[in-house]
Motif scaffolding. Structure first.
Motif, PDB file in Angstrom:
ATOM      1  N   TYR A   1     -33.184  20.526  76.676  1.00  0.00           N
ATOM      2  CA  TYR A   1     -34.321  19.638  76.907  1.00  0.00           C
ATOM      3  C   TYR A   1     -34.343  18.454  75.950  1.00  0.00           C
ATOM      4  CZ  TYR A   1     -36.744  22.037  72.990  1.00  0.00           C
ATOM      5  OH  TYR A   1     -37.096  22.566  71.777  1.00  0.00           O
ATOM      6  N   THR A   2     -35.093  17.430  76.367  1.00  0.00           N
ATOM      7  CA  THR A   2     -35.522  16.359  75.467  1.00  0.00           C
ATOM      8  C   THR A   2     -37.031  16.503  75.340  1.00  0.00           C
ATOM      9  OG1 THR A   2     -35.703  14.804  77.322  1.00  0.00           O
ATOM     10  CG2 THR A   2     -33.709  14.686  75.991  1.00  0.00           C
ATOM     11  N   ARG A   3     -37.535  16.197  74.153  1.00  0.00           N
ATOM     12  CA  ARG A   3     -38.983  16.266  73.928  1.00  0.00           C
ATOM     13  C   ARG A   3     -39.419  15.025  73.150  1.00  0.00           C
ATOM     14  NH1 ARG A   3     -40.522  21.726  72.445  1.00  0.00           N
ATOM     15  NH2 ARG A   3     -40.610  21.890  74.691  1.00  0.00           N
ATOM     16  N   VAL A   4     -40.511  14.423  73.622  1.00  0.00           N
ATOM     17  CA  VAL A   4     -41.127  13.280  72.959  1.00  0.00           C
ATOM     18  C   VAL A   4     -42.556  13.678  72.617  1.00  0.00           C
ATOM     19  CG1 VAL A   4     -41.877  10.884  73.234  1.00  0.00           C
ATOM     20  CG2 VAL A   4     -39.659  11.606  74.151  1.00  0.00           C
ATOM     21  N   PRO A   5     -42.929  13.610  71.324  1.00  0.00           N
ATOM     22  CA  PRO A   5     -44.304  13.977  70.951  1.00  0.00           C
ATOM     23  C   PRO A   5     -45.302  12.909  71.393  1.00  0.00           C
ATOM     24  CG  PRO A   5     -43.142  13.136  69.049  1.00  0.00           C
ATOM     25  CD  PRO A   5     -42.139  13.204  70.177  1.00  0.00           C
ATOM     26  N   SER A   6     -46.568  13.221  71.308  1.00  0.00           N
ATOM     27  CA  SER A   6     -47.615  12.295  71.756  1.00  0.00           C
ATOM     28  C   SER A   6     -47.645  11.000  70.948  1.00  0.00           C
ATOM     29  CB  SER A   6     -48.979  12.980  71.721  1.00  0.00           C
ATOM     30  OG  SER A   6     -49.284  13.373  70.398  1.00  0.00           O
ATOM     31  N   THR A   7     -46.973  10.957  69.808  1.00  0.00           N
ATOM     32  CA  THR A   7     -46.873   9.712  69.027  1.00  0.00           C
ATOM     33  C   THR A   7     -45.899   8.733  69.670  1.00  0.00           C
ATOM     34  OG1 THR A   7     -45.162  10.680  67.639  1.00  0.00           O
ATOM     35  CG2 THR A   7     -47.437  10.834  66.842  1.00  0.00           C
ATOM     36  N   VAL A   8     -45.063   9.193  70.591  1.00  0.00           N
ATOM     37  CA  VAL A   8     -44.076   8.455  71.382  1.00  0.00           C
ATOM     38  C   VAL A   8     -43.184   7.519  70.562  1.00  0.00           C
ATOM     39  CG1 VAL A   8     -45.214   8.654  73.622  1.00  0.00           C
ATOM     40  CG2 VAL A   8     -45.793   6.748  72.136  1.00  0.00           C
ATOM     41  N   ARG A   9     -42.877   7.914  69.342  1.00  0.00           N
ATOM     42  CA  ARG A   9     -41.986   7.113  68.493  1.00  0.00           C
ATOM     43  C   ARG A   9     -40.787   7.915  67.998  1.00  0.00           C
ATOM     44  NH1 ARG A   9     -43.569   1.710  67.072  1.00  0.00           N
ATOM     45  NH2 ARG A   9     -45.390   1.362  68.371  1.00  0.00           N
ATOM     46  N   SER A  10     -40.510   9.067  68.630  1.00  0.00           N
ATOM     47  CA  SER A  10     -39.328   9.855  68.292  1.00  0.00           C
ATOM     48  C   SER A  10     -38.946  10.703  69.495  1.00  0.00           C
ATOM     49  CB  SER A  10     -39.576  10.740  67.071  1.00  0.00           C
ATOM     50  OG  SER A  10     -40.547  11.722  67.358  1.00  0.00           O
ATOM     51  N   ILE A  11     -37.688  11.156  69.477  1.00  0.00           N
ATOM     52  CA  ILE A  11     -37.194  12.007  70.555  1.00  0.00           C
ATOM     53  C   ILE A  11     -36.300  13.079  69.942  1.00  0.00           C
ATOM     54  CG2 ILE A  11     -35.250  10.458  71.040  1.00  0.00           C
ATOM     55  CD1 ILE A  11     -35.570  11.311  74.045  1.00  0.00           C
ATOM     56  N   THR A  12     -36.390  14.289  70.504  1.00  0.00           N
ATOM     57  CA  THR A  12     -35.553  15.408  70.084  1.00  0.00           C
ATOM     58  C   THR A  12     -34.711  15.853  71.273  1.00  0.00           C
ATOM     59  OG1 THR A  12     -37.170  16.153  68.456  1.00  0.00           O
ATOM     60  CG2 THR A  12     -35.579  17.797  69.230  1.00  0.00           C
ATOM     61  N   VAL A  13     -33.421  16.112  71.010  1.00  0.00           N
ATOM     62  CA  VAL A  13     -32.494  16.604  72.029  1.00  0.00           C
ATOM     63  C   VAL A  13     -32.070  18.002  71.604  1.00  0.00           C
ATOM     64  CG1 VAL A  13     -30.317  16.211  73.243  1.00  0.00           C
ATOM     65  CG2 VAL A  13     -31.679  14.253  72.440  1.00  0.00           C
ATOM     66  N   TYR A  14     -32.408  19.011  72.417  1.00  0.00           N
ATOM     67  CA  TYR A  14     -32.150  20.415  72.091  1.00  0.00           C
ATOM     68  C   TYR A  14     -31.117  20.996  73.039  1.00  0.00           C
ATOM     69  CZ  TYR A  14     -32.876  25.418  71.538  1.00  0.00           C
ATOM     70  OH  TYR A  14     -32.683  26.757  71.327  1.00  0.00           O
ATOM     71  N   ASP A  15     -30.121  21.701  72.466  1.00  0.00           N
ATOM     72  CA  ASP A  15     -29.108  22.398  73.253  1.00  0.00           C
ATOM     73  C   ASP A  15     -29.478  23.873  73.292  1.00  0.00           C
ATOM     74  OD1 ASP A  15     -26.885  23.593  74.376  1.00  0.00           O
ATOM     75  OD2 ASP A  15     -25.436  22.511  73.154  1.00  0.00           O
ATOM     76  N   GLY A  16     -29.953  24.327  74.428  1.00  0.00           N
ATOM     77  CA  GLY A  16     -30.408  25.702  74.564  1.00  0.00           C
ATOM     78  C   GLY A  16     -29.481  26.584  75.373  1.00  0.00           C
ATOM     79  N   GLU A  17     -28.248  26.137  75.597  1.00  0.00           N
ATOM     80  CA  GLU A  17     -27.302  26.926  76.383  1.00  0.00           C
ATOM     81  C   GLU A  17     -26.011  27.106  75.593  1.00  0.00           C
ATOM     82  OE1 GLU A  17     -26.791  24.788  80.031  1.00  0.00           O
ATOM     83  OE2 GLU A  17     -28.850  25.113  80.659  1.00  0.00           O
ATOM     84  N   ASN A  18     -25.509  28.310  75.561  1.00  0.00           N
ATOM     85  CA  ASN A  18     -24.277  28.624  74.843  1.00  0.00           C
ATOM     86  C   ASN A  18     -23.080  28.370  75.759  1.00  0.00           C
ATOM     87  OD1 ASN A  18     -22.469  29.482  72.944  1.00  0.00           O
ATOM     88  ND2 ASN A  18     -23.049  31.637  73.028  1.00  0.00           N
ATOM     89  N   ASP A  19     -22.874  27.091  76.124  1.00  0.00           N
ATOM     90  CA  ASP A  19     -21.819  26.731  77.075  1.00  0.00           C
ATOM     91  C   ASP A  19     -20.826  25.715  76.507  1.00  0.00           C
ATOM     92  OD1 ASP A  19     -23.325  24.439  77.022  1.00  0.00           O
ATOM     93  OD2 ASP A  19     -24.064  24.636  79.073  1.00  0.00           O
ATOM     94  N   LYS A  20     -20.955  25.363  75.250  1.00  0.00           N
ATOM     95  CA  LYS A  20     -20.049  24.432  74.559  1.00  0.00           C
ATOM     96  C   LYS A  20     -20.054  23.026  75.159  1.00  0.00           C
ATOM     97  CE  LYS A  20     -16.944  28.017  72.794  1.00  0.00           C
ATOM     98  NZ  LYS A  20     -17.956  28.943  72.584  1.00  0.00           N
ATOM     99  N   ARG A  21     -21.146  22.666  75.854  1.00  0.00           N
ATOM    100  CA  ARG A  21     -21.262  21.324  76.432  1.00  0.00           C
ATOM    101  C   ARG A  21     -22.279  20.511  75.624  1.00  0.00           C
ATOM    102  NH1 ARG A  21     -21.924  23.689  82.404  1.00  0.00           N
ATOM    103  NH2 ARG A  21     -19.738  24.037  82.866  1.00  0.00           N
ATOM    104  N   PRO A  22     -21.944  19.256  75.297  1.00  0.00           N
ATOM    105  CA  PRO A  22     -22.913  18.409  74.601  1.00  0.00           C
ATOM    106  C   PRO A  22     -24.121  18.108  75.493  1.00  0.00           C
ATOM    107  CG  PRO A  22     -20.713  17.405  74.630  1.00  0.00           C
ATOM    108  CD  PRO A  22     -20.677  18.594  75.532  1.00  0.00           C
ATOM    109  N   VAL A  23     -25.214  17.820  74.861  1.00  0.00           N
ATOM    110  CA  VAL A  23     -26.449  17.473  75.555  1.00  0.00           C
ATOM    111  C   VAL A  23     -26.866  16.082  75.082  1.00  0.00           C
ATOM    112  CG1 VAL A  23     -28.864  18.109  75.952  1.00  0.00           C
ATOM    113  CG2 VAL A  23     -27.124  19.887  75.679  1.00  0.00           C
ATOM    114  N   ARG A  24     -27.257  15.243  76.029  1.00  0.00           N
ATOM    115  CA  ARG A  24     -27.621  13.857  75.717  1.00  0.00           C
ATOM    116  C   ARG A  24     -29.077  13.603  76.094  1.00  0.00           C
ATOM    117  NH1 ARG A  24     -24.064  11.424  79.004  1.00  0.00           N
ATOM    118  NH2 ARG A  24     -25.521  10.804  80.637  1.00  0.00           N
TER     119      ARG A  24
END
Length: 117
Positions: free
Chosen positions: A34-57
């Motif tokens: 997932y990507t997550r943007v907090p309510s401040t809308v001035r940052s973004i987090t990219v989380y890799d939650g799958e053990n598949d060795k694939r990058p997440v963008r």
């Protein structure tokens, strides 16, 4: 002043004091990534939650700029990367990068509503 009128006046004052551009914490999912943007809308987090060795963008669009910005998390399963932005993030999505096949895309999410565009 009657109680009904007083309540109406107080409620109206409270609603008019609310910010005109309120945002919500928003998330774009693709499988366990997932990507997550907090309510401040001035940052973004990219989380890799799958053990598949694939990058997440993470991809996003900011106010005042039509370009799509990108942040890659290539650190592996159960990790995240984040960045701050100088402008308000208007929308974002997660992308799982898959070699030799089309990438897997999460939906574009509106940061005001938290809903898919």
């Amino acid at each position: 002043m009657s109680r009904k009128i007083l309540i109406t006046v107080l409620l109206g004052a409270a609603l008019s004091a609310a910010p005109a551009h309120a945002y919500v914490t928003s998330t774009s999912w693709q499988g366990g990534d997932y990507t997550r943007v907090p309510s401040t809308v001035r940052s973004i987090t990219v989380y890799d939650g799958e053990n598949d060795k694939r990058p997440v963008r993470g991809e996003w669009r900011q106010s005042g700029d039509s370009a799509v910005k990108k942040l890659v998390n290539g650190k592996g399963w159960d990790t995240s990367v984040s960045t701050s932005t100088s402008a308000t993030i208007r929308s974002h999505r997660v992308v799982e990068e898959i070699a030799v096949r089309p990438d897997a895309y999460g939906p574009w999410i509106n940061t005001k509503t938290g809903k898919a565009i």
